[in-house]
Design a protein around this motif. Sequence first.
Motif, PDB file in Angstrom:
ATOM      1  N   ARG A  43      -9.474 -58.278  11.020  1.00  0.00           N
ATOM      2  CA  ARG A  43      -8.257 -58.258  11.823  1.00  0.00           C
ATOM      3  C   ARG A  43      -8.584 -57.896  13.268  1.00  0.00           C
ATOM      4  O   ARG A  43      -9.543 -57.161  13.539  1.00  0.00           O
ATOM      5  CB  ARG A  43      -7.252 -57.257  11.258  1.00  0.00           C
ATOM      6  N   TYR A  44      -7.770 -58.449  14.156  1.00  0.00           N
ATOM      7  CA  TYR A  44      -7.884 -58.098  15.569  1.00  0.00           C
ATOM      8  C   TYR A  44      -6.789 -57.085  15.897  1.00  0.00           C
ATOM      9  O   TYR A  44      -5.598 -57.372  15.753  1.00  0.00           O
ATOM     10  CB  TYR A  44      -7.749 -59.362  16.444  1.00  0.00           C
ATOM     11  N   ARG A  45      -7.196 -55.955  16.327  1.00  0.00           N
ATOM     12  CA  ARG A  45      -6.250 -54.906  16.644  1.00  0.00           C
ATOM     13  C   ARG A  45      -5.995 -54.867  18.148  1.00  0.00           C
ATOM     14  O   ARG A  45      -6.914 -55.094  18.940  1.00  0.00           O
ATOM     15  CB  ARG A  45      -6.778 -53.542  16.161  1.00  0.00           C
ATOM     16  N   LYS A  46      -4.745 -54.592  18.503  1.00  0.00           N
ATOM     17  CA  LYS A  46      -4.354 -54.487  19.905  1.00  0.00           C
ATOM     18  C   LYS A  46      -4.650 -53.066  20.363  1.00  0.00           C
ATOM     19  O   LYS A  46      -4.002 -52.108  19.931  1.00  0.00           O
ATOM     20  CB  LYS A  46      -2.876 -54.851  20.054  1.00  0.00           C
ATOM     21  N   PHE A  47      -5.610 -52.987  21.259  1.00  0.00           N
ATOM     22  CA  PHE A  47      -6.173 -51.685  21.609  1.00  0.00           C
ATOM     23  C   PHE A  47      -6.043 -51.459  23.117  1.00  0.00           C
ATOM     24  O   PHE A  47      -6.393 -52.335  23.921  1.00  0.00           O
ATOM     25  CB  PHE A  47      -7.646 -51.651  21.188  1.00  0.00           C
ATOM     26  N   CYS A  48      -5.529 -50.300  23.491  1.00  0.00           N
ATOM     27  CA  CYS A  48      -5.397 -49.946  24.905  1.00  0.00           C
ATOM     28  C   CYS A  48      -6.704 -49.315  25.382  1.00  0.00           C
ATOM     29  O   CYS A  48      -7.173 -48.326  24.800  1.00  0.00           O
ATOM     30  CB  CYS A  48      -4.229 -48.957  25.096  1.00  0.00           C
ATOM     31  N   GLU A  49      -7.269 -49.893  26.449  1.00  0.00           N
ATOM     32  CA  GLU A  49      -8.559 -49.402  26.950  1.00  0.00           C
ATOM     33  C   GLU A  49      -8.453 -48.024  27.594  1.00  0.00           C
ATOM     34  O   GLU A  49      -9.403 -47.232  27.530  1.00  0.00           O
ATOM     35  CB  GLU A  49      -9.125 -50.393  27.965  1.00  0.00           C
ATOM     36  N   LEU A  50      -7.309 -47.740  28.231  1.00  0.00           N
ATOM     37  CA  LEU A  50      -7.176 -46.444  28.919  1.00  0.00           C
ATOM     38  C   LEU A  50      -6.986 -45.302  27.941  1.00  0.00           C
ATOM     39  O   LEU A  50      -7.634 -44.255  28.045  1.00  0.00           O
ATOM     40  CB  LEU A  50      -6.011 -46.497  29.912  1.00  0.00           C
ATOM     41  N   GLU A  51      -6.106 -45.480  26.977  1.00  0.00           N
ATOM     42  CA  GLU A  51      -5.836 -44.409  26.011  1.00  0.00           C
ATOM     43  C   GLU A  51      -6.758 -44.469  24.804  1.00  0.00           C
ATOM     44  O   GLU A  51      -6.769 -43.539  23.986  1.00  0.00           O
ATOM     45  CB  GLU A  51      -4.380 -44.477  25.539  1.00  0.00           C
TER      46      GLU A  51
END
Length: 378
Positions: A43-51
Amino acid sequence: MRSIWNGAISFGLVSIPIKLVNATESHSISFRQIHLEDGGRIRYRKFCELEEKEVSSAEIGKGYEAADGAIIPITEEDLASLPIPTARTIEIVAFVPGDRIDPLQMDAAYYLSANGVPAAKPYTLLREALKRNKKVAIAKFALRGRERLGMLRVVDDVIAMHGLLWPDEVRAPEEAAPETEVTVREAELDLADALMDTLGEVDMESLHDDYRSAVEEMIEAKASGEGVVQAPAAPEGGGKVIDLMAALKSSVKAAKEARGDAAASEREAKVSPVTPLKSRTAPKEVGGKKSTSTKAKPAASGSGTARKTTAKKSAASSRTTAAEKASTSRASTSKAGTAKAGSSKASGSKASASKATAKKATAKKAPAKKTASRRRAS
């Protein structure tokens, strides 16, 4: 069908409320990515680079990346407030013949459905006007964050709209053309025409996706625990065409056989057999002269074969002519009063001619004594 966009068609001062519905659907079989070792889903997870944490879809918006790498946020309100008339309107800008539209510009297709009872009258008016004038409408509309070009045409009793690429989005074809100059012969064009005529037309409804059907059968077989049927090996001979004429001829023949015209193909390819003539033999010499018939067999002297033979008419005619000549010679010899030796020779000729023309003779044979008396009397 679920609508994906609500708005109106702007037709001069006429406004037609419509709903936009997808006119096409994809039947392609989609696959999931799995881990080969254990079959687990990837699965591709939506990941925030800053947090450095995963976020939900509700927390995700749009942004434009500037040349320096900065991200400029863009909201749906920003897009909706743009000062363009096509934000919620399909604005018709021209009516042109359908053949003016390059198929390369064709994009997604949609059905325009009348939205409510008041829209039925102007909707029908536009539809019938397009039918009567045999034209299509060129329009501009905004969808999914950008302005697009469209073409409206009539399909049965519905107005359909094809999304069109902007003219500058279609690449020039020059670089795709062959770089080598070639000459096509008339014979090759004739065979190409024959192949086109043989293939003929097709009912578009009869065409289907063979690859998708094969994939579905394979999935069903694996799900039920059955073995997967291996496809037959592809025939050799692909790649560069060595003999174009031979390839065209083979293609025409294969197309005819595929359409049940194998019998016609065989009749065209069949060559009438040549029957060889019988060899002619050299004419035989008879009495110093050439024989006038090559099929007549010589009669056997001293036998009754000549009276029983069933020779052809040409052979009988030849023998009759010989007999007449011999009779004339005999009469001439008798009147001249030749010597005994000559008389004896004439008698021999008379005996031979008598045997050859026995069937034609009508007079009865005279006794030898009467024959001698007749000779002395003459």
